[in-house]
Design an enzyme around this catalytic site. Sequence first.
Site, mmCIF file in Angstrom:
data_model
loop_
_atom_site.group_PDB
_atom_site.id
_atom_site.type_symbol
_atom_site.label_atom_id
_atom_site.label_comp_id
_atom_site.label_asym_id
_atom_site.label_seq_id
_atom_site.Cartn_x
_atom_site.Cartn_y
_atom_site.Cartn_z
ATOM 1 C CE LYS A 1 -3.861 -2.322 2.288
ATOM 2 N NZ LYS A 1 -4.606 -2.537 3.373
ATOM 3 C CD GLN B 1 -3.242 -4.239 6.522
ATOM 4 O OE1 GLN B 1 -3.478 -3.245 5.914
ATOM 5 N NE2 GLN B 1 -3.898 -5.471 6.163
ATOM 6 C CG ASP C 1 -9.045 0.282 5.330
ATOM 7 O OD1 ASP C 1 -9.282 0.227 4.313
ATOM 8 O OD2 ASP C 1 -8.137 -0.116 6.309
#
Length: 296
Positions: A54, A98, A121
Amino acid sequence: MTATIIDGQVIANRMQAEIAEQAARFKEQFGYPPGLGAVLAGDDPASAQYVRMKRRACGKVGIASVAHTMTASSTQEEVEAAVRQLNDDPAIHGILVQLPLPKHIDEERVLRLVSLDKDVDGFHPENIGRLAMKGREPSFTPATPTGCMVLLKEVGAQIEGANAVVIGRSNIVGLPVAMMLMKANATLTVCHSRTRNIADIVRGADIVIAAIGKAEFVKGDWIKPGAVVIDVGTNQIDDPAAEKGYRWVGDVEFEKAKEVASAITKVPGGVGPMTITMLLHNTMKAATRIAERVMI
Ligand code: GUN
């Protein structure tokens, strides 16, 4: 019928080129680049690899990135402090925590802390709640499900009124993509490990989203002729004939399904490249919203 093979890498490359142009214009206008902050806690090699990929993608399109990397023994307070610091940092416009976090960390408390403006996200419980509700819109939607929806639109799939079957109900993919399909007026069925007669349910599907994480779980003869198949799975299987001794397959029996479906994603190179692209897209959107608000 032989299906159109959906190449997510080609679509991702095109979208990333557009994001790179937007990021360059942003930097020219505001004097600083869009910024993404990642929180990585624990020693899961796959998570570390995702965060590296990413960040590398950010670098390619001109988005600055920082990572707070913490060991598996980091405390709830330390993980929360990393999120707070990113919330307060004016150079950061998007925050990525994450997942999964180490087992002793309360994931919901961490995700709830992420500023809604920076929740690229889309995993803040308020954003998931808004996604579930009619007439409400989240500030951002999760990357992989959004990538699936973009791929459906790219192949011109008719979503409204379609029978859509999602296989898998994870918080990261199955559940949010199911809500997005329902919002797009599909008639939705979610199958999971306790579902009876999955084959028969899939046989009625105009759209299949396979996100169960089991190699070639969905058989080719389950696919309705003309269905659109989006395969989220990436499973490593032993293959002595392959150079590395293994190869990657999806959750769908690709070779057989492609003879029946009207369109099907590749694995690898289907949904995977879209996940990162949607994160970049959301970060660009967050930066633009925040910077324009600061200017007023
Ligand atoms: N773990 C697996 N997929 C994802 C994702 O899309 N976002 C985050 N934050 N964690 C993940």
